[in-house]
Design an enzyme around this catalytic site. Sequence first.
Site: not given
Ligand code: IMP
Length: 175
Positions: A38, A124, A96
């Site tokens: 990403g 987010k 996220d």
């Molecule tokens: P985490 O929940 O902070 O561990 O995020 C994990 C991964 O989820 C991020 O690095 C993104 O690849 C993916 N992700 C979380 N939210 C979104 C979104 O709104 N769009 C696309 N990918 C997302």
Amino acid sequence: MKTLLSEEELEAGVARMASEIAASYRERPLTIVGVLTGSIVLLADLIRQLDMSLRVGVLQASSYRSGTTRGELTINSEMMLDVAGRDILVVDDIFDTGHTLVEVVAKLNELAPTSVKTAVLLRKHGRQEVDFRPDFVAFDIPDEFVVGYGLDYADQYRHLRDLVVLEPDDLASDK
Ligand code: IMP
Ligand code: MG
């Protein structure tokens, strides 16, 4: 699809974050570690805004998941630079739940770096499940699923120049 951040807004936000990063490290050489996949677009833009001594490496963090639900995280660091005794800046697309960044930072800390900081394009709102704050955040966004500028849905849309919100209808059509 609705545009949340235009190409111009993204560029300005990344430039702003780059100034904060440069000010924070001053003349100290930096090792940037991008989290695949990403972060690729952010990584390419951010490093070109940083007029300082730096090295760039990547690691892959992937969870067994499809679409928008998260699964167990695996980290592949085979392609990474040596980080022992270095100032590390981890760069990721979005904060996220926060689990990915927390696990990546824990993994890097095992490798005896001098310091580990984190920079994300997006945070987010209201989603975090961890007691951790990224050091640099370009944009705070509402709790919507976004794609473009490196972010995907089922490995699609990473190449879009704007950051757009995927509507429930787009999510349903899983092509
Ligand atoms: P985490 O929940 O902070 O561990 O995020 C994990 C991964 O989820 C991020 O690095 C993104 O690849 C993916 N992700 C979380 N939210 C979104 C979104 O709104 N769009 C696309 N990918 C997302
Ligand atoms: Mg992803």
